[in-house]
Design a protein around this motif. Structure first.
Motif, PDB file in Angstrom:
ATOM      1  N   ILE A 285       3.366  29.532   3.668  1.00 52.34           N
ATOM      2  CA  ILE A 285       3.470  28.219   3.021  1.00 52.34           C
ATOM      3  C   ILE A 285       2.694  27.172   3.820  1.00 52.34           C
ATOM      4  N   PHE A 286       2.561  26.001   3.230  1.00 56.00           N
ATOM      5  CA  PHE A 286       1.860  24.863   3.835  1.00 56.00           C
ATOM      6  C   PHE A 286       0.377  25.148   4.065  1.00 56.00           C
ATOM      7  N   LYS A 287      -0.222  25.974   3.219  1.00 55.88           N
ATOM      8  CA  LYS A 287      -1.661  26.262   3.333  1.00 55.88           C
ATOM      9  C   LYS A 287      -2.435  25.187   2.583  1.00 55.88           C
ATOM     10  N   GLU A 288      -3.327  24.524   3.303  1.00 55.59           N
ATOM     11  CA  GLU A 288      -4.136  23.466   2.701  1.00 55.59           C
ATOM     12  C   GLU A 288      -4.911  24.001   1.506  1.00 55.59           C
ATOM     13  N   GLY A 289      -4.970  23.184   0.448  1.00 53.03           N
ATOM     14  CA  GLY A 289      -5.712  23.569  -0.739  1.00 53.03           C
ATOM     15  C   GLY A 289      -4.922  24.392  -1.741  1.00 53.03           C
ATOM     16  N   THR A 290      -3.660  24.664  -1.456  1.00 52.77           N
ATOM     17  CA  THR A 290      -2.825  25.416  -2.394  1.00 52.77           C
ATOM     18  C   THR A 290      -1.915  24.446  -3.148  1.00 52.77           C
ATOM     19  N   PRO A 291      -1.403  24.858  -4.304  1.00 53.08           N
ATOM     20  CA  PRO A 291      -0.490  23.983  -5.054  1.00 53.08           C
ATOM     21  C   PRO A 291       0.750  23.584  -4.242  1.00 53.08           C
ATOM     22  N   GLY A 292       1.164  24.430  -3.312  1.00 49.62           N
ATOM     23  CA  GLY A 292       2.353  24.133  -2.509  1.00 49.62           C
ATOM     24  C   GLY A 292       2.216  22.905  -1.633  1.00 49.62           C
ATOM     25  N   THR A 293       0.986  22.562  -1.242  1.00 51.79           N
ATOM     26  CA  THR A 293       0.798  21.395  -0.371  1.00 51.79           C
ATOM     27  C   THR A 293       0.441  20.131  -1.157  1.00 51.79           C
ATOM     28  N   GLU A 294       0.418  20.234  -2.484  1.00 48.25           N
ATOM     29  CA  GLU A 294       0.186  19.047  -3.305  1.00 48.25           C
ATOM     30  C   GLU A 294       1.474  18.245  -3.429  1.00 48.25           C
ATOM     31  N   VAL A 295       1.334  16.928  -3.505  1.00 42.39           N
ATOM     32  CA  VAL A 295       2.487  16.067  -3.740  1.00 42.39           C
ATOM     33  C   VAL A 295       3.071  16.424  -5.100  1.00 42.39           C
ATOM     34  N   HIS A 296       4.401  16.429  -5.186  1.00 44.90           N
ATOM     35  CA  HIS A 296       5.064  16.764  -6.444  1.00 44.90           C
ATOM     36  C   HIS A 296       4.517  15.876  -7.563  1.00 44.90           C
ATOM     37  N   PRO A 297       4.220  16.450  -8.736  1.00 39.36           N
ATOM     38  CA  PRO A 297       3.586  15.673  -9.806  1.00 39.36           C
ATOM     39  C   PRO A 297       4.406  14.472 -10.291  1.00 39.36           C
TER      40      PRO A 297
ATOM     41  N   ILE B 238      -2.463  11.356   4.166  1.00 43.96           N
ATOM     42  CA  ILE B 238      -2.364  11.560   5.614  1.00 43.96           C
ATOM     43  C   ILE B 238      -1.892  12.989   5.848  1.00 43.96           C
ATOM     44  N   VAL B 239      -2.791  13.814   6.379  1.00 42.97           N
ATOM     45  CA  VAL B 239      -2.482  15.225   6.629  1.00 42.97           C
ATOM     46  C   VAL B 239      -2.052  15.374   8.083  1.00 42.97           C
ATOM     47  N   LYS B 240      -0.962  16.117   8.289  1.00 42.03           N
ATOM     48  CA  LYS B 240      -0.453  16.322   9.646  1.00 42.03           C
ATOM     49  C   LYS B 240      -0.248  17.805   9.901  1.00 42.03           C
ATOM     50  N   HIS B 241      -0.166  18.132  11.201  1.00 40.60           N
ATOM     51  CA  HIS B 241       0.052  19.521  11.617  1.00 40.60           C
ATOM     52  C   HIS B 241       1.304  19.672  12.469  1.00 40.60           C
ATOM     53  N   ARG B 242       2.080  18.613  12.550  1.00 43.04           N
ATOM     54  CA  ARG B 242       3.332  18.629  13.306  1.00 43.04           C
ATOM     55  C   ARG B 242       4.384  17.878  12.499  1.00 43.04           C
ATOM     56  N   VAL B 243       5.579  17.721  13.056  1.00 47.91           N
ATOM     57  CA  VAL B 243       6.658  17.027  12.355  1.00 47.91           C
ATOM     58  C   VAL B 243       6.333  15.550  12.188  1.00 47.91           C
ATOM     59  N   SER B 244       5.833  14.919  13.235  1.00 45.87           N
ATOM     60  CA  SER B 244       5.577  13.484  13.232  1.00 45.87           C
ATOM     61  C   SER B 244       4.418  13.101  12.311  1.00 45.87           C
ATOM     62  N   PRO B 245       4.572  12.014  11.544  1.00 49.07           N
ATOM     63  CA  PRO B 245       3.448  11.534  10.746  1.00 49.07           C
ATOM     64  C   PRO B 245       2.392  10.813  11.584  1.00 49.07           C
ATOM     65  N   PHE B 246       2.698  10.527  12.850  1.00 48.51           N
ATOM     66  CA  PHE B 246       1.773   9.827  13.730  1.00 48.51           C
ATOM     67  C   PHE B 246       0.897  10.772  14.555  1.00 48.51           C
ATOM     68  N   TYR B 247       1.449  11.903  14.963  1.00 51.74           N
ATOM     69  CA  TYR B 247       0.765  12.758  15.934  1.00 51.74           C
ATOM     70  C   TYR B 247      -0.538  13.327  15.376  1.00 51.74           C
TER      71      TYR B 247
ATOM     72  N   ARG C 217       0.860  -1.184   0.000  1.00 48.10           N
ATOM     73  CA  ARG C 217       0.000   0.000   0.000  1.00 48.10           C
ATOM     74  C   ARG C 217       0.898   1.236   0.000  1.00 48.10           C
ATOM     75  N   ILE C 218       0.389   2.345  -0.523  1.00 41.09           N
ATOM     76  CA  ILE C 218       1.141   3.593  -0.598  1.00 41.09           C
ATOM     77  C   ILE C 218       0.390   4.652   0.197  1.00 41.09           C
ATOM     78  N   GLY C 219       1.122   5.383   1.022  1.00 44.02           N
ATOM     79  CA  GLY C 219       0.552   6.478   1.777  1.00 44.02           C
ATOM     80  C   GLY C 219       1.394   7.730   1.607  1.00 44.02           C
ATOM     81  N   TYR C 220       0.726   8.837   1.373  1.00 42.17           N
ATOM     82  CA  TYR C 220       1.409  10.124   1.245  1.00 42.17           C
ATOM     83  C   TYR C 220       1.113  10.952   2.488  1.00 42.17           C
ATOM     84  N   VAL C 221       2.157  11.467   3.101  1.00 41.20           N
ATOM     85  CA  VAL C 221       2.023  12.324   4.276  1.00 41.20           C
ATOM     86  C   VAL C 221       2.310  13.758   3.836  1.00 41.20           C
ATOM     87  N   ARG C 222       1.412  14.669   4.226  1.00 38.57           N
ATOM     88  CA  ARG C 222       1.587  16.077   3.864  1.00 38.57           C
ATOM     89  C   ARG C 222       1.358  16.939   5.089  1.00 38.57           C
ATOM     90  N   VAL C 223       2.178  17.964   5.257  1.00 40.42           N
ATOM     91  CA  VAL C 223       1.954  18.933   6.322  1.00 40.42           C
ATOM     92  C   VAL C 223       1.151  20.089   5.743  1.00 40.42           C
TER      93      VAL C 223
END
Length: 193
Positions: A82-94, A105-114, A52-58
């Motif tokens: 930067i890092f504003k949800e819904g902007t091209p900057g927070t999209e995974v590189h094409p 998986i959207v995060k608001h801290r450094v950790s992908p778990f928190y 399975r593939i998961g993408y983590v984005r801040v």
């Protein structure tokens, strides 16, 4: 094959794109190390093996309500817009864009778990092994590998699919992580193992 989730972390345009906010630092390391090319090949190999593939984005709301002002990292995001949800900057590189059925998986801290959906995803899919990569090695990869280890997952880091702001940051992070994870080159990892 062990039930495996491949986490591709923080490979967003704001960080890794040549014309992104961090193009001169992280972006330059990503280009020099061929991180996007290596990651694209690793994603294809993972898919072929049935991982399975998961993408983590801040990402943060437009008003940065989730970003702590006391954080040296995230107060900078607020200041620089930067890092504003819904902007091209927070999209995974094409070059490594998600496909239908991949986890976001959207995060608001450094950790992908928190405070993310990662732990429920791991449990629901009976994941045994987490293979990870990302930008930065000393940020999300470092934090994610340690937490995954402490949650009793087998952890593998694809070294050539990671980068820091500098080569030294990357190297020093990896030197600390080999106690918690197996560190390999992406083309040497056996996804079927």
């Amino acid at each position: 094959m062990k039930n495996t989730l491949f986490l591709v972390m923080d490979m967003m345009n704001d960080l890794v794109a040549e014309d992104g906010f961090s193009g001169a630092t992280y972006g330059a390391q990503v280009r020099g190390r061929r991180v996007l090319e290596n990651t694209r090949a690793a994603i294809a190999a993972a898919r072929a093996a049935g991982a399975r593939i998961g993408y983590v984005r801040v990402c943060f709301s437009a008003d940065y309500r989730e970003a702590p002002e006391s954080s040296p990292i995230f107060s900078g995001a607020r200041k620089n817009g930067i890092f504003k949800e819904g902007t091209p900057g927070t999209e995974v590189h094409p070059a490594i864009a998600p496909e239908e059925g991949d986890f976001d998986i959207v995060k608001h801290r450094v950790s992908p778990f928190y405070a993310t959906s990662l732990e429920p995803i791991l449990r629901a899919n009976r994941i045994e092994r987490i293979v990870m990569c990302g930008v930065s090695t000393n940020g999300v990869v470092h934090s994610g590998a340690r937490e995954a280890h402490d949650r009793d997952y087998e952890v593998v880091i694809l070294e050539d699919c990671c980068a820091g702001a500098t080569a030294d940051e990357h190297m020093h992070a990896l030197a600390c992580l080999d106690r918690y994870a197996r560190i390999v080159k992406s083309d040497e990892f056996d996804w079927q193992g």
